[in-house]
Scaffold this motif. Structure first.
Motif, PDB file in Angstrom:
ATOM      1  N   THR A 187      -3.633  70.897 -83.182  1.00 28.47           N
ATOM      2  CA  THR A 187      -3.829  71.113 -84.621  1.00 28.47           C
ATOM      3  C   THR A 187      -2.833  70.302 -85.433  1.00 28.47           C
ATOM      4  O   THR A 187      -3.201  69.636 -86.415  1.00 28.47           O
ATOM      5  CB  THR A 187      -3.688  72.608 -84.962  1.00 28.47           C
ATOM      6  OG1 THR A 187      -4.646  73.357 -84.206  1.00 28.47           O
ATOM      7  CG2 THR A 187      -3.908  72.854 -86.444  1.00 28.47           C
ATOM      8  N   ALA A 188      -1.555  70.358 -85.025  1.00 28.51           N
ATOM      9  CA  ALA A 188      -0.517  69.592 -85.728  1.00 28.51           C
ATOM     10  C   ALA A 188      -0.762  68.097 -85.604  1.00 28.51           C
ATOM     11  O   ALA A 188      -0.566  67.335 -86.561  1.00 28.51           O
ATOM     12  CB  ALA A 188       0.855  69.963 -85.177  1.00 28.51           C
ATOM     13  N   LEU A 189      -1.212  67.664 -84.428  1.00 29.83           N
ATOM     14  CA  LEU A 189      -1.480  66.243 -84.205  1.00 29.83           C
ATOM     15  C   LEU A 189      -2.652  65.770 -85.056  1.00 29.83           C
ATOM     16  O   LEU A 189      -2.598  64.692 -85.681  1.00 29.83           O
ATOM     17  CB  LEU A 189      -1.774  66.013 -82.723  1.00 29.83           C
ATOM     18  CG  LEU A 189      -1.870  64.567 -82.228  1.00 29.83           C
ATOM     19  CD1 LEU A 189      -0.614  63.783 -82.573  1.00 29.83           C
ATOM     20  CD2 LEU A 189      -2.112  64.538 -80.734  1.00 29.83           C
ATOM     21  N   SER A 214      -1.462  65.464 -88.605  1.00 26.12           N
ATOM     22  CA  SER A 214      -0.584  64.302 -88.795  1.00 26.12           C
ATOM     23  C   SER A 214      -1.377  62.992 -88.794  1.00 26.12           C
ATOM     24  O   SER A 214      -1.070  62.079 -89.557  1.00 26.12           O
ATOM     25  CB  SER A 214       0.483  64.268 -87.695  1.00 26.12           C
ATOM     26  OG  SER A 214       1.344  65.374 -87.786  1.00 26.12           O
ATOM     27  N   VAL A 215      -2.408  62.910 -87.943  1.00 28.12           N
ATOM     28  CA  VAL A 215      -3.235  61.693 -87.905  1.00 28.12           C
ATOM     29  C   VAL A 215      -3.982  61.511 -89.214  1.00 28.12           C
ATOM     30  O   VAL A 215      -4.063  60.406 -89.762  1.00 28.12           O
ATOM     31  CB  VAL A 215      -4.211  61.755 -86.705  1.00 28.12           C
ATOM     32  CG1 VAL A 215      -5.253  60.643 -86.806  1.00 28.12           C
ATOM     33  CG2 VAL A 215      -3.450  61.651 -85.397  1.00 28.12           C
ATOM     34  N   LYS A 216      -4.533  62.622 -89.760  1.00 27.31           N
ATOM     35  CA  LYS A 216      -5.220  62.545 -91.052  1.00 27.31           C
ATOM     36  C   LYS A 216      -4.244  62.143 -92.156  1.00 27.31           C
ATOM     37  O   LYS A 216      -4.577  61.335 -93.041  1.00 27.31           O
ATOM     38  CB  LYS A 216      -5.853  63.901 -91.386  1.00 27.31           C
ATOM     39  CG  LYS A 216      -7.068  64.237 -90.545  1.00 27.31           C
ATOM     40  CD  LYS A 216      -7.652  65.582 -90.947  1.00 27.31           C
ATOM     41  CE  LYS A 216      -8.892  65.919 -90.120  1.00 27.31           C
ATOM     42  NZ  LYS A 216      -9.434  67.254 -90.479  1.00 27.31           N
ATOM     43  N   ILE A 258      -4.356  58.720 -94.636  1.00 28.07           N
ATOM     44  CA  ILE A 258      -4.261  58.732 -96.107  1.00 28.07           C
ATOM     45  C   ILE A 258      -3.099  57.858 -96.565  1.00 28.07           C
ATOM     46  O   ILE A 258      -3.226  57.071 -97.516  1.00 28.07           O
ATOM     47  CB  ILE A 258      -4.093  60.184 -96.616  1.00 28.07           C
ATOM     48  CG1 ILE A 258      -5.361  60.997 -96.317  1.00 28.07           C
ATOM     49  CG2 ILE A 258      -3.778  60.205 -98.110  1.00 28.07           C
ATOM     50  CD1 ILE A 258      -5.216  62.473 -96.571  1.00 28.07           C
ATOM     51  N   GLN A 259      -1.964  57.988 -95.885  1.00 24.92           N
ATOM     52  CA  GLN A 259      -0.790  57.196 -96.265  1.00 24.92           C
ATOM     53  C   GLN A 259      -1.032  55.697 -96.071  1.00 24.92           C
ATOM     54  O   GLN A 259      -0.610  54.881 -96.895  1.00 24.92           O
ATOM     55  CB  GLN A 259       0.423  57.656 -95.451  1.00 24.92           C
ATOM     56  CG  GLN A 259       0.924  59.046 -95.836  1.00 24.92           C
ATOM     57  CD  GLN A 259       1.988  59.568 -94.894  1.00 24.92           C
ATOM     58  OE1 GLN A 259       2.127  59.072 -93.773  1.00 24.92           O
ATOM     59  NE2 GLN A 259       2.727  60.573 -95.339  1.00 24.92           N
ATOM     60  N   ARG A 284       4.385  58.607 -88.370  1.00 26.64           N
ATOM     61  CA  ARG A 284       4.140  57.971 -87.067  1.00 26.64           C
ATOM     62  C   ARG A 284       5.103  58.492 -86.013  1.00 26.64           C
ATOM     63  O   ARG A 284       4.723  58.667 -84.848  1.00 26.64           O
ATOM     64  CB  ARG A 284       4.260  56.458 -87.207  1.00 26.64           C
ATOM     65  CG  ARG A 284       3.058  55.814 -87.907  1.00 26.64           C
ATOM     66  CD  ARG A 284       3.315  54.362 -88.217  1.00 26.64           C
ATOM     67  NE  ARG A 284       2.160  53.725 -88.836  1.00 26.64           N
ATOM     68  CZ  ARG A 284       2.219  52.580 -89.503  1.00 26.64           C
ATOM     69  NH1 ARG A 284       3.385  51.946 -89.635  1.00 26.64           N
ATOM     70  NH2 ARG A 284       1.125  52.064 -90.038  1.00 26.64           N
ATOM     71  N   ALA A 285       6.345  58.747 -86.419  1.00 25.35           N
ATOM     72  CA  ALA A 285       7.316  59.324 -85.477  1.00 25.35           C
ATOM     73  C   ALA A 285       6.887  60.732 -85.071  1.00 25.35           C
ATOM     74  O   ALA A 285       7.025  61.125 -83.905  1.00 25.35           O
ATOM     75  CB  ALA A 285       8.704  59.345 -86.106  1.00 25.35           C
TER      76      ALA A 285
END
Length: 575
Positions: free
Chosen positions: A309-311, A314-316, A320-321, A405-406
Motif C-alpha cells: 500500500t505504501a509503495l 509512493s509510486v503514484k 505526479i511529482q 524515490r529514496a
C-alpha cells in the motif's frame, strides 16, 4: 497431484518392507480426517500417518506422536473394536491408482480369523479412508451420500468399488500400439496426452518423460513423428518397468529454499534436486518445509499489505511529482521572454498581441505572445513572475522527488526482505524497521531498541571462503558496517533492491570462482531473483559509505566493479 500413483507405489513398497507381519498396537484419530496407527514389528515400532485431508492427503511413516482428543471419534472406536492387535498381512495398490489397500487379519468375538481392509484414496477433495469387510463398506472417515456424489455412495452397507469416470488406462500394462492409439492420437500437448490418458501419472512426471525423450512437451501428441513416438514409448516403458521392479528415486526439487516438486522418479529436467533414501522422509521434509514457508507467508501477509500500500502510494506520488517537474522545463523560456521584452520593449506598439525579436542566446528570431491590455513592462513582469514560480516549483519538486524515490527504494528493499524471511524473528526485524520508518504505529514505546536475534544467511564458497547475506536492512547495516573488515568484498545487485553480501577474505587472494558465487548470491537475493542473470556491483567494503540520516540499508559508493551474475545458487553450500 504430486502424490501421484508413482509415489503411492513407492510408499506401498516401503510399507510392505517395514510393516508386513506387524500388529496394530494403537489406533488414534488426532484430526477429523486423519489416523495415526502405531504398529509393532519384529524390527521395532513404527507410526503410520494416514490423512484424507482435502487439500493435503498423504501417508508416511513418522517418529512423532500427536495428541488425541479426550473422546475418540466413532470411526476410531470402530477400528479399535475390529482391528485392535490385528496383524497387517498385505499392502496393495490397484494398478497405478492413487489408492492403498491395507489388509489386516484379526480375531472376531468368536475367536475366528477374519480379514478386513483399510483403504485410503488420495484424490484431492475426494480423499477418504474406507473400512471394508470384503467389498462391503463398514464405515469411512468421510461419509458420502447420494446428495453429495452421483458417482458413488460411501456409506455403511454399500458395496465398495473404484469409480471409473475418466476411462484412463493402467500404465503398467500397456504396449506400443495401445500407447500410440491411446495417448498419441490426441490434439493436445504431449505431456497432457500422457497424464490424461493413464492413471497415476502427474503432470510433472509426464513433463519428465518428455524431457528424457528429448521431445518438446508442448508439441501436439498427434504431430509426433514415428521415431519420436517410439522413443517416447521406450522412455515411458523403462519408467514403468522400474516401478514394477520397485526401483524408485525419491527426490525433492527446490527453488531457492522452498520445495516446489517431488517425485519417486528422477527429475532430470530440474537442476536443484535433493535425493532421499526413504519416501516417508521425503514426504515429512516436503510438507514440513512447505508448511513452514506457507506459515511465514501467512504471518507476513499484514506486513506485505502495509508495504504494498505504501509503495503504491509512493509510486503514484512520484508520477505526479515527475509530471509537475516536467511542466517546469519551460521556465527558462519565460525568463528569456521577460528579458527580450525589457530589451526591445520601446519598439512595441500599444495594444500589440505579439512581437518578434531576436533571441541573442540562440541568434534566432522568436515570436513572443503579449497581453494587449498590459504595457510592455507589465508583460515583462508577468513573464518573470511565471519564471520565478516555476523555478521555485522546480527546486521544491527536485528535492521532493529525490525523497520519494529514496522512499520507493526503501520500500522495495523491505518487500525483498519479506521474500527472504524464513522465521518469525526475521519478520520481527522487518516490522521493527517499518515502525521506525513510521509505516506502523507502535502500541507501546519500548525502553530500548529491539534486540536483533535473527542472523544473516551464511554460505561457504567452493574454494572455502565465508559469504554472508543480510536478510533485511538491519542485518545489511550490521554486516556492512560492524561485521565486515575494510579488505572484505561487498556485493549488491545494481540499481535494484537486494541484500548486502559480504565476502570474507581473511587477507587471502580470492579466486574468480568465489567472486562469481558471491555475485550469484547478491543476484539471487535481490528484486531480480526471477531473472536468469542480474548485473551486480562489487567493491572493497572500505569504499562503501553510509550518508548521515539515511534509511537502514542505504549506502553509497563511487568506485566499483560490475559483473553479470546468474541467479542460480543451488551448488553453493549453505552453512
Amino acid at each position: 497431484m504430486a502424490l501421484d500413483g508413482i509415489v503411492i507405489s513407492n510408499i506401498k513398497h516401503e510399507l510392505n518392507e517395514k510393516l508386513i507381519g506387524g500388529r496394530l498396537y494403537k489406533i488414534a484419530q488426532p484430526e477429523a480426517d486423519e489416523l495415526l496407527l502405531t504398529i509393532k514389528t519384529q524390527n521395532g515400532q513404527y507410526r503410520l500417518v494416514i490423512s484424507a485431508n482435502a487439500s493435503l492427503p498423504l501417508i508416511y511413516l513418522t517418529d512423532d506422536n500427536k495428541p488425541s482428543p479426550m473422546t475418540a471419534p466413532n470411526f476410531c472406536m470402530l477400528l479399535r473394536k475390529h482391528l485392535g492387535n490385528g496383524r497387517i498381512i498385505g499392502i496393495t495398490q490397484p494398478g497405478l491408482e492413487r489408492i492403498l489397500d491395507i489388509e489386516i487379519e484379526h480375531l472376531n468375538e468368536m475367536g475366528d480369523v477374519c480379514r478386513k481392509h483399510l483403504i485410503t484414496e488420495f484424490m484431492g477433495k475426494h480423499s477418504n479412508i474406507i473400512f471394508c469387510d470384503g467389498d462391503t463398506i463398514l464405515d469411512s472417515i468421510k461419509r458420502v451420500s447420494s446428495q453429495m456424489s452421483s458417482v458413488r455412495e460411501v456409506l455403511p452397507g454399500r458395496k465398495y468399488f473404484i469409480p471409473n469416470t475418466s476411462d484412463k488406462k493402467n500404465p503398467l500394462n500397456t504396449n506400443y500400439d495401445e500407447f500410440k492409439n491411446t495417448a498419441l492420437t490426441r490434439p493436445v500437448s504431449t505431456s497432457k496426452a500422457i497424464y490424461s490418458s493413464y492413471t497415476g501419472i502427474s503432470p510433472v512426471a509426464a513433463e519428465e518423460i518428455c524431457f528424457e525423450a528429448s521431445i518438446n512437451s508442448d508439441k501436439p501428441a498427434n504431430c509426433l513423428e514415428e521415431n519420436e513416438s517410439l522413443h517416447l514409448f521406450n522412455i515411458f516403458s523403462n519408467i514403468m518397468d522400474n516401478i514394477k521392479n520397485n526401483i524408485f528415486t525419491p527426490n525433492i526439487v527446490y527453488i531457492g529454499d522452498e520445495p516446489k516438486e517431488f517425485s519417486s522418479i528422477p527429475l532430470e529436467m530440474f537442476d536443484n534436486c535433493t535425493k532421499y533414501d526413504s519416501v516417508s522422509t521425503l514426504l515429512r521434509d516436503f510438507y514440513s518445509k512447505k508448511d513452514a514457508v506457507t506459515r511465514i507467508r501467512q504471518k507476513s501477509s499484514d506486513l506485505r499489505k502495509i508495504v504494498s500500500t505504501a509503495l503504491e502510494r509512493s509510486v503514484k506520488k512520484a508520477d505526479i511529482q515527475e509530471k509537475q517537474l516536467k511542466d517546469t522545463e519551460k521556465r527558462d523560456k519565460y525568463r528569456v521572454y521577460g528579458e527580450l521584452i525589457n530589451t526591445y520593449g520601446y519598439n512595441i506598439p500599444e495594444g500589440s498581441k505579439e512581437f518578434k525579436a531576436l533571441n541573442y542566446y540562440t541568434n534566432e528570431e522568436i515570436t513572443i505572445p503579449l497581453d494587449p491590455t498590459l504595457t510592455p513592462r507589465e508583460n515583462s513582469v508577468k513573464y518573470f513572475n511565471k519564471y520565478n514560480k516555476l523555478k521555485r516549483t522546480f527546486e521544491a519538486e527536485s528535492v521532493q522527488i529525490k525523497e520519494t524515490r529514496a522512499e520507493i527504494a526503501h520500500l522495495e528493499s523491505v518487500a525483498s526482505s519479506l521474500d527472504i524471511a524464513v522465521s518469525e524473528d526475521d519478520l520481527a526485524q522487518v516490522k521493527e524497521e517499518l515502525i521506525e520508518s513510521g509505516y506502523i504505529h507502535r502500541h507501546q514505546t519500548p525502553s530500548k531498541k529491539i534486540k536483533i536475534v535473527s542472523k544473516p544467511l551464511h554460505f561457504m564458497s567452493s574454494d572455502g571462503f565465508d559469504i554472508y547475506v543480510g536478510k533485511n536492512n538491519f542485518q545489511n547495516d550490521e554486516l556492512t558496517f560492524k561485521f565486515a573488515n575494510g579488505s572484505d568484498w561487498w556485493f549488491h545487485a545494481k540499481n535494484m533492491a537486494g541484500s548486502h553480501v559480504i565476502l570474507k577474505t581473511d587477507g587471502k587472494e580470492i579466486p574468480d570462482r568465489t567472486f562469481e558465487e558471491a555475485a550469484a548470491l547478491a543476484a539471487h537475493f535481490s528484486k531480480g531473483h526471477s531473472q536468469d542473470k542480474v548485473e551486480v556491483d562489487y567493491v572493497l567494503k572500505k569504499e562503501v559509505k553510509k550518508p548521515a540520516g539515511s534509511k537502514p540499508g542505504f549506502v553509497v559508493y563511487y568506485t566499483n566493479y560490475s559483473m553479470i551474475a546468474s541467479t542460480f545458487i543451488g551448488e553453493i553450500k549453505q552453512c
